[in-house]
Scaffold this active site. Structure first.
Site, short mmCIF file in Angstrom:
data_model
loop_
_atom_site.label_atom_id
_atom_site.label_comp_id
_atom_site.label_asym_id
_atom_site.label_seq_id
_atom_site.Cartn_x
_atom_site.Cartn_y
_atom_site.Cartn_z
N ASN A 153 -4.15 8.61 4.36
CA ASN A 153 -2.96 8.04 4.99
C ASN A 153 -2.94 8.11 6.51
OD1 ASN A 153 -1.92 7.50 2.42
ND2 ASN A 153 -0.82 9.45 2.32
N HIS A 206 -6.48 -6.15 -2.42
CA HIS A 206 -7.26 -6.26 -1.18
C HIS A 206 -7.54 -7.72 -0.81
CE1 HIS A 206 -8.94 -1.87 -1.18
NE2 HIS A 206 -7.64 -1.94 -1.05
N HIS A 213 0.28 4.21 -2.66
CA HIS A 213 -0.03 5.58 -2.22
C HIS A 213 1.09 6.55 -2.56
CE1 HIS A 213 -3.63 5.02 0.71
NE2 HIS A 213 -3.69 4.16 -0.29
N ARG A 263 0.83 -1.21 0.00
CA ARG A 263 0.00 0.00 0.00
C ARG A 263 0.86 1.26 0.00
NH1 ARG A 263 -3.38 2.59 4.43
NH2 ARG A 263 -5.17 3.52 3.39
#
Length: 318
Positions: A94, A193, A66, A62
């Site tokens: 975040n 996910h 991001h 992740r």
């Protein structure tokens, strides 16, 4: 006429050079001579971190995502706030959720010991993401290297560029399309996910307000996510096999067991239903498409050549 052919030929040469520069920006052997231990060092530290806590694999994946979705894969997510800029760590997507910074710090410290000033933090993120997926049973891919690190970060860009868990399908398609991804690649990347966890505050509205959710799944999930309070209580994004990188995420969507609103949107009577169904029955095609999409994501607007810098400490500019 001779001048025309000369000019045309010159244009072709220049065009070829530009294409060559673009494709040569990143390469899989970038550190072969300058830091030959880079891949083994990162792999070893990721293996240790994920063995200690399986969730860390999802956290490191992740971090890379991001990072790349905010002004490219430039390590900007790792920068702490300074007097000159407000960083990305406390942006809405975040704050209280991105993690794994200590693992990146450990890797950076080791690499600074063996190859000082050579390996970028952005490249560490890209390799750590791949190694995390592999460690949890997912596919591998060749990470092209040579990214350099940004000298600034943008909280506002993080707030506006990272797709929210509340998005509908059209919003998800737009968010990924803005970064050059097809709808099929959106579905493949969403398969990340299959690992990791989410906070109650990100899926409470779906649990208590939405109809396209399996009732027994909703009931069991509510036990750890009350209608008020417990915002930071965690639930697995993939209730079936939360620490294994497989295609169970897509099977869950078909069974209306997507945790986030944005997850279930991928299988809710829209244009992506068929792709979700395909991945739910063909784990091999999912893993292949995921790996290819990750290579593409790792190529988002990297800083190369003399752009940016190689940070000595990933948390601050040199």
């Amino acid at each position: 006429m001779a001048n025309f052919y000369y000019s045309f030929g010159l244009c072709l040469v220049l065009f070829s050079l530009l294409i060559g520069i673009a494709s040569a920006q990143l390469s899989s052997n970038f550190y072969d001579s300058s830091c030959p231990s880079v891949l083994s060092t990162i792999q070893s530290e990721v293996k240790t971190a994920v063995s200690n806590e399986a969730r860390m694999g999802a956290s490191l994946l992740r971090l890379h995502f991001h990072d790349c979705f905010v002004n490219g894969c430039d390590g900007s997510i790792l920068l702490d706030d300074t007097a000159n800029f407000t960083g990305e760590k406390n942006a809405g997507p975040n704050a209280n959720s991105v993690r794994g910074f200590d693992v990146i710090d450990t890797i950076k410290t080791k690499l600074e010991g063996s190859c000082p000033g050579v390996v970028s933090c952005a490249d560490i993120l890209a390799v750590a993401a791949r190694d995390s997926v592999v460690q949890l049973g997912g596919p591998t891919w060749t990470v092209r290297l040579g990214r350099r690190d940004s000298t600034t970060a943008s909280q506002s860009a993080a707030n506006s560029n990272i797709p929210a868990p509340t998005l509908n399908l059209s919003g998800l398609i737009t968010s990924f399309s803005n970064k050059g991804f097809t709808t099929k690649e959106l579905v493949a990347l969403s398969g990340s996910h299959t690992i990791g966890q989410a906070r109650c505050t990100t899926f409470r509205a779906r649990l208590y307000n939405e109809a396209n959710i399996d009732s027994s799944f909703a009931t069991s999930t509510k036990a750890n996510c009350p209608s008020s309070g417990g915002d930071n209580n965690l639930s697995p994004l993939d209730v079936t096999s939360p620490t294994t990188f497989d295609n169970a995420y897509f099977k869950n969507l078909v069974s209306k067991k997507g945790l986030l609103h944005s997850d279930q949107q991928l299988f809710s009577g829209g244009s992506t239903d068929s792709q979700v169904s395909a991945y739910s029955s063909n784990p091999g095609s999912f893993k292949t498409d995921f790996a290819n999409a990750m290579v593409k994501m790792g190529n988002l607007s990297p800083l190369t050549g003399s752009q940016g810098q190689i940070r000595k400490n990933c948390r601050k500019v040199n």
